[in-house]
Scaffold this active site. Sequence first.
Site, PDB file in Angstrom:
ATOM      1  N   LYS A 190     -12.198   2.759  12.878  1.00  0.00           N
ATOM      2  CA  LYS A 190     -10.605   2.642  13.240  1.00  0.00           C
ATOM      3  C   LYS A 190     -10.542   3.535  14.625  1.00  0.00           C
ATOM      4  O   LYS A 190      -9.605   3.313  15.624  1.00  0.00           O
ATOM      5  CB  LYS A 190      -9.757   4.367  12.464  1.00  0.00           C
ATOM      6  N   TYR A 242     -16.210   3.924   8.335  1.00  0.00           N
ATOM      7  CA  TYR A 242     -14.254   3.289   8.798  1.00  0.00           C
ATOM      8  C   TYR A 242     -13.844   4.226   9.387  1.00  0.00           C
ATOM      9  O   TYR A 242     -12.986   3.858  10.170  1.00  0.00           O
ATOM     10  CB  TYR A 242     -13.967   4.196   6.973  1.00  0.00           C
ATOM     11  N   GLY A 281       0.885  -1.489   0.315  1.00  0.00           N
ATOM     12  CA  GLY A 281       0.052   0.036  -0.009  1.00  0.00           C
ATOM     13  C   GLY A 281       0.934   1.525   0.098  1.00  0.00           C
ATOM     14  O   GLY A 281       1.899   1.044   0.003  1.00  0.00           O
ATOM     15  N   PHE A 282      -0.019   2.006   0.049  1.00  0.00           N
ATOM     16  CA  PHE A 282       0.298   3.542  -0.264  1.00  0.00           C
ATOM     17  C   PHE A 282       1.497   4.224   0.758  1.00  0.00           C
ATOM     18  O   PHE A 282       2.895   4.092   0.579  1.00  0.00           O
ATOM     19  CB  PHE A 282      -0.157   4.755  -0.486  1.00  0.00           C
ATOM     20  N   ILE A 283       1.158   4.027   2.040  1.00  0.00           N
ATOM     21  CA  ILE A 283       1.778   4.009   3.266  1.00  0.00           C
ATOM     22  C   ILE A 283       2.969   3.409   4.265  1.00  0.00           C
ATOM     23  O   ILE A 283       4.315   3.724   3.701  1.00  0.00           O
ATOM     24  CB  ILE A 283       1.335   5.035   4.404  1.00  0.00           C
TER      25      ILE A 283
END
Length: 334
Positions: free
Chosen positions: A157, A153, A11-13
């Site tokens: 979290k 979402y 993934g991105f991060i």
Amino acid sequence: MRTAFITGTAGFIGFHLAELLLQEGWAVHGFDGVTDYYDVTLKERRLEVLGQHAQFTFTRAMLEDSDTLRRAACAAQPEVIVHLAAQAGVRYSLQNPRAYIDANIVGTFNVMEAARAVQVRHLLMASTSSVYGANTDMPFGETQKADTPLTIYAATKKANEAMGHSYAHIYGLPTTMFRFFTVYGAWGRPDMALFKFTKGILEGTPIDIYNNGEMWRDFTYVTDLVRGIRLLIDAVPGGQDTAVEGDSLSPAAPFRIVNIGNSDKIRLLDFIEAIEEELGQKAIRNYMPMQIGDVPATWADASVLKNLTGYRPQTPFRTGVARFVRWYREYYST
């Protein structure tokens, strides 16, 4: 050699954090399901880049596969686990909420169980600025109540934060949750605004601008974000003697929450204008009403991060946009 176990390395991060640690001489074991939520080719390319490092190893499996996750973590014997894998995307959570329960609730539980089995020195897990939900008192601080999430979402979290605190208390597992603020940059996700705007402008297709452009975001460049995570790895929460001014450190557990943001709110229309200037093209703008679950503004108080690490993100948004556009043109040969 220090070893980190990072979920979400395709993934991105996760990709950027893994690359940073590998460049520092760490061994990194990545774990990712490489789902098709967005372009799998982009995920595979990130893994190819990481695979060029001799100290990178990888397990391809879903977070919900608790046995594989536990075996991989036990085999790696990491000093730290950084949990970045998740079902991301505020808007997609309106269409497929079950994916968020499976990945973000069940998957995070499995990660915490793996961290407990390995007895890591520090567990770090990603949260989001979306947990601030309907809060209007800005800049957002970690000690504010965050009890009004507006999407499933954000709710998952927020649940992760509560789960992390309980494990920190019951098992003495030092845990840091970080809340991200609108992360952008090279190798980004195609479903995120900067990527979609750049693609639309270059292709001459309309870009959707919600709330008629009256939106503000605390845009955080990805390399600033992962630098903050890297420094937090060594800011292990413990007793009250590890507290700093303004801290969110729990009085009942080795647990804290840390905002990672640029500490500046940027008007969305200014962000779009920066993309237009960098591309040398004007956008075809499709102004739309506010989308369900969205918020008009985010803005981080990052003083806890600064007090813990001496660092705060600082890349100006125009500089970050220029870096992204340069990467996008190179990656897609535009």
